[in-house]
Design an enzyme around this catalytic site. Sequence first.
Site: not given
Length: 214
Positions: A85, A133
């Site tokens: 992430h 993302e």
Amino acid sequence: MFVLVNLKTYPCDPLEIATAVRDVDETTDARLAVAPQAIHIERVAETGVETWAQHVDPIEHGSNTGHTLAESVADAGAVGTLVNHSERRLKLADIDGAVRAAERADLETVVCANNPEQIGAGAALGPDAVAVEPPELIGTGTPVSQADPGVVENAVVAAENVDDDVSVLCGAGISTGEDVTAADDLGTEGVLLASGVAKADNPRAALDDLVEPL
């Protein structure tokens, strides 16, 4: 459509949100899951919701103080894990190691990446899915599907060019059912989101809105 709610370290009630995710999952054909902090995985999994880890380290059993072992999160009830992430970046070799560790523990994997080029590199490591993302949009409420839909479309192509068995998810700024529909229209198979649910005054209502168009 896969909807994965990442609770990060927000000051929310993980059991309240887990229960809401579980209940909404029973009302829709979409697949819903939640990723709490590691310390909460076992209690969240006990609600019956599909539970994911936010991270695992590229390690095996041994001298690894302060690390997160894939087998431990699996034992606690997690069925999958995020890897890389944007708030928990890894080097490419460590991403590979984390994916291998997750496979060893029978955990599904979603490798996150910032752009289509990184999506291609992530897909080459053989995870179950990759998620595009752009970090500048995370937490803004502006979804990448609106800010720059080309990023999403190019990410889908990049993954397909490497391994068309790897699913592509879309994250950053997702908060409404329209955002989920837009991500679907751009060719993705799911979304990652966090603040849209974890910081909502009414998490159940936010989840209902997310899945209503599906």
